[in-house]
Design a protein around this motif. Structure first.
Motif, short mmCIF file in Angstrom:
data_model
loop_
_atom_site.label_atom_id
_atom_site.label_comp_id
_atom_site.label_asym_id
_atom_site.label_seq_id
_atom_site.Cartn_x
_atom_site.Cartn_y
_atom_site.Cartn_z
N MET A 124 5.50 3.46 4.88
CA MET A 124 4.27 4.19 5.18
C MET A 124 4.53 5.67 4.87
SD MET A 124 2.17 1.87 6.25
CE MET A 124 0.87 2.66 7.17
N PRO A 125 3.51 6.36 4.38
CA PRO A 125 2.10 5.99 4.38
C PRO A 125 1.60 5.24 3.14
CG PRO A 125 2.32 8.26 3.71
CD PRO A 125 3.71 7.78 4.02
N ASP A 126 2.44 5.06 2.12
CA ASP A 126 1.95 4.51 0.86
C ASP A 126 1.27 3.15 1.02
OD1 ASP A 126 2.80 6.71 -0.43
OD2 ASP A 126 4.58 5.82 -1.35
N MET A 127 1.87 2.25 1.79
CA MET A 127 1.30 0.91 1.91
C MET A 127 0.08 0.87 2.81
SD MET A 127 4.54 -1.70 1.92
CE MET A 127 5.79 -1.62 0.61
N GLY A 128 -0.20 1.96 3.51
CA GLY A 128 -1.39 1.99 4.36
C GLY A 128 -2.67 1.80 3.57
N HIS A 129 -2.75 2.46 2.40
CA HIS A 129 -3.94 2.32 1.55
C HIS A 129 -4.10 0.88 1.06
CE1 HIS A 129 -4.55 6.65 1.39
NE2 HIS A 129 -3.26 6.81 1.12
N ILE A 130 -2.99 0.26 0.73
CA ILE A 130 -3.04 -1.11 0.21
C ILE A 130 -3.50 -2.08 1.29
CG2 ILE A 130 -1.72 -2.89 -1.00
CD1 ILE A 130 0.32 -0.70 -1.74
N ILE A 131 -2.98 -1.92 2.50
CA ILE A 131 -3.35 -2.80 3.62
C ILE A 131 -4.83 -2.66 3.96
CG2 ILE A 131 -2.99 -3.25 6.07
CD1 ILE A 131 -0.05 -2.25 5.61
N ALA A 132 -5.30 -1.41 4.11
CA ALA A 132 -6.70 -1.18 4.49
C ALA A 132 -7.65 -1.74 3.44
CB ALA A 132 -6.94 0.31 4.70
N SER B 100 1.06 10.56 12.04
CA SER B 100 -0.04 9.69 12.46
C SER B 100 -1.20 9.87 11.49
CB SER B 100 -0.50 10.02 13.88
OG SER B 100 0.55 9.80 14.80
N LEU B 101 -1.69 8.76 10.94
CA LEU B 101 -2.75 8.80 9.92
C LEU B 101 -3.68 7.62 10.08
CD1 LEU B 101 -0.58 9.68 6.78
CD2 LEU B 101 -2.30 11.18 7.81
N THR B 102 -4.90 7.79 9.55
CA THR B 102 -5.87 6.70 9.49
C THR B 102 -6.10 6.33 8.03
OG1 THR B 102 -6.98 7.42 11.51
CG2 THR B 102 -8.24 6.01 10.02
N PHE B 103 -6.09 5.03 7.75
CA PHE B 103 -6.31 4.53 6.39
C PHE B 103 -7.60 3.72 6.35
CE2 PHE B 103 -1.80 5.15 6.94
CZ PHE B 103 -1.43 5.84 5.79
N LEU B 104 -8.42 4.01 5.33
CA LEU B 104 -9.72 3.35 5.18
C LEU B 104 -9.75 2.58 3.85
CD1 LEU B 104 -11.92 6.43 6.18
CD2 LEU B 104 -11.22 4.53 7.65
N PRO B 105 -10.62 1.58 3.74
CA PRO B 105 -10.74 0.85 2.46
C PRO B 105 -11.18 1.79 1.34
CG PRO B 105 -11.75 -0.39 4.26
CD PRO B 105 -11.43 0.97 4.81
N TRP C 287 3.97 -13.38 7.59
CA TRP C 287 4.41 -12.15 6.93
C TRP C 287 4.58 -12.36 5.43
CZ3 TRP C 287 9.14 -12.37 4.44
CH2 TRP C 287 9.98 -13.43 4.79
N THR C 288 4.94 -13.58 5.00
CA THR C 288 5.07 -13.83 3.56
C THR C 288 3.71 -13.77 2.88
OG1 THR C 288 4.91 -16.25 3.83
CG2 THR C 288 7.10 -15.27 3.94
N LYS C 289 2.68 -14.26 3.56
CA LYS C 289 1.33 -14.19 3.00
C LYS C 289 0.89 -12.74 2.87
CE LYS C 289 -3.43 -15.85 3.65
NZ LYS C 289 -3.84 -14.94 2.63
N VAL C 290 1.23 -11.92 3.86
CA VAL C 290 0.87 -10.50 3.77
C VAL C 290 1.54 -9.86 2.56
CG1 VAL C 290 1.09 -8.25 4.91
CG2 VAL C 290 0.42 -10.27 6.24
N ARG C 291 2.80 -10.14 2.35
CA ARG C 291 3.49 -9.59 1.17
C ARG C 291 2.78 -10.01 -0.12
NH1 ARG C 291 8.65 -7.50 1.19
NH2 ARG C 291 9.79 -7.43 3.18
N LYS C 292 2.43 -11.29 -0.21
CA LYS C 292 1.77 -11.79 -1.42
C LYS C 292 0.39 -11.16 -1.58
CE LYS C 292 4.22 -16.22 -1.28
NZ LYS C 292 4.10 -17.68 -1.02
N ASP C 293 -0.35 -11.03 -0.48
CA ASP C 293 -1.67 -10.42 -0.54
C ASP C 293 -1.59 -8.97 -1.03
OD1 ASP C 293 -2.79 -12.75 0.40
OD2 ASP C 293 -3.08 -12.03 2.46
N LEU C 294 -0.61 -8.23 -0.55
CA LEU C 294 -0.50 -6.83 -0.94
C LEU C 294 -0.05 -6.69 -2.39
CD1 LEU C 294 1.06 -5.21 2.28
CD2 LEU C 294 -1.35 -5.60 1.67
N LEU C 295 0.80 -7.60 -2.83
CA LEU C 295 1.18 -7.62 -4.24
C LEU C 295 -0.04 -7.86 -5.12
CD1 LEU C 295 4.55 -9.60 -4.41
CD2 LEU C 295 4.13 -7.31 -5.31
#
Length: 319
Positions: free
Chosen positions: A208-216, A231-236, A158-166
């Motif tokens: 969510m939903p703001d971080m959905g765009h970042i994750i995708a 309920s939403l779908t997020f795309l790259p 989970w720490t790597k995910v935080r760093k990746d999203l940053l």
């Protein structure tokens, strides 16, 4: 040393013809060594868990145990070498603490597909949910769920995910400023992500939903965010569409108003509508990501209807 090796070889040769007055249960025509137990490799094992194999010898009475060597680096040697038994085993000591940690993780991964859990999702979608898996509820649950779903198997993934999203935000800062529009929202997201301790306070949770765009966009995945309320779908946002079979689809659920879980959907599941900000702010190279889901989005709208919000911004009538 040479003499000892000769004796050992002789022991091995003699093992198949063993017959002793001290143990009359073994004769020349019997196999006296067999595999006692091999633990079944089931889906209960997580990626970092290794199955343990137990071997046993049918000889009775006491066995001579070899002394541990000082340079064995925390490993141990055991032996069942009574009367020349040729087997020698070597393994690392499994401490009680490691056993407890392994068991805790197995319990955390326990399937939660009960009716009370399914009630956290739109009723029309429930038949398409194969199972739901829990993660630790320490304020980092959203990031833990994403880490597991994209294949980061480390306990602190989970720490790597935080760093990746940053890094994703900071590498495309102007694009995300345009997407969110609201002044100061980027700073709020960076503040929420910049936390790497357990027991994250609410302002450091995944939102969510703001971080959905970042994750995708960060992991080039299709993300389904599911809850009874939205309920939403997020795309790259910035990558060329992949063929449907090459795409990675992941789903997270928001339950009880304060917790994220991993959701596994059936192959024929309907798809929530695409997040509006993707439609307005994706780059031209990303055109076409949505085309594969149009019929399934229509299916979702038909079976879920208005019971779940399908827009990023929910307008409330205050009259």
């Amino acid at each position: 040393m040479e003499k000892q090796n000769m004796n050992m070889n002789k022991d091995v040769e003699d093992a198949s013809t063993f017959n002793s007055h001290e143990d009359t249960n073994f004769t020349q025509d019997k196999n006296f060594v067999k595999e006692k137990e091999v633990i079944d490799l089931t889906n209960e094992f997580t990626a970092e868990q290794k199955p343990r194999i137990t071997l046993g010898c049918e000889r009775r009475r006491n066995y001579k145990i070899q002394s541990r060597k000082k340079d064995d680096n925390n490993s141990r040697r055991t032996s069942i070498r009574k009367y020349g038994c040729p087997f020698r085993f070597k393994g690392k000591k499994l401490t009680a603490n490691k056993i407890a940690t392994s068991e805790k993780r197995r319990l955390r991964e326990k399937v939660h597909a009960s009716s009370s859990c399914l009630d956290a999702f739109p009723k029309g979608l429930q038949p398409y949910i194969k199972l739901v898996k829990n993660v630790i509820g320490d304020g980092n649950c959203g990031f833990r769920a994403i880490a597991d779903l994209i294949g980061i198997i480390d306990e602190d993934g989970w720490t790597k995910v935080r760093k990746d999203l940053l890094n994703e935000i900071e590498s495309h800062l102007e694009h995300y400023r345009e997407l969110y529009g609201v002044h100061g929202r980027i700073d709020e997201l960076i503040h929420a992500l910049s936390f790497f301790d357990v027991r994250a306070p609410r302002e450091r949770w995944m939102t969510m939903p703001d971080m959905g765009h970042i994750i995708a966009s960060c992991y080039n995945v299709v993300l389904f965010h599911l809850s009874k309320n939205q309920s939403l779908t997020f795309l790259p946002l910035r990558s060329m569409p992949l063929p449907l079979l090459s795409r990675k689809h992941i789903a997270i659920g928001f339950v009880n108003g304060d917790h994220y879980v991993k959701v596994y959907l059936s192959q024929d599941h309907p798809v929530p509508p695409i997040a509006g900000n993707w439609c307005r702010h994706h780059l031209p190279i990303a055109n076409g990501w949505e085309s594969e889901y149009l019929s399934k989005i229509q299916q979702f709208n038909e079976i879920v209807g208005s019971t779940s919000a399908t827009r990023e911004i929910i307008e409330i009538d205050c009259e």
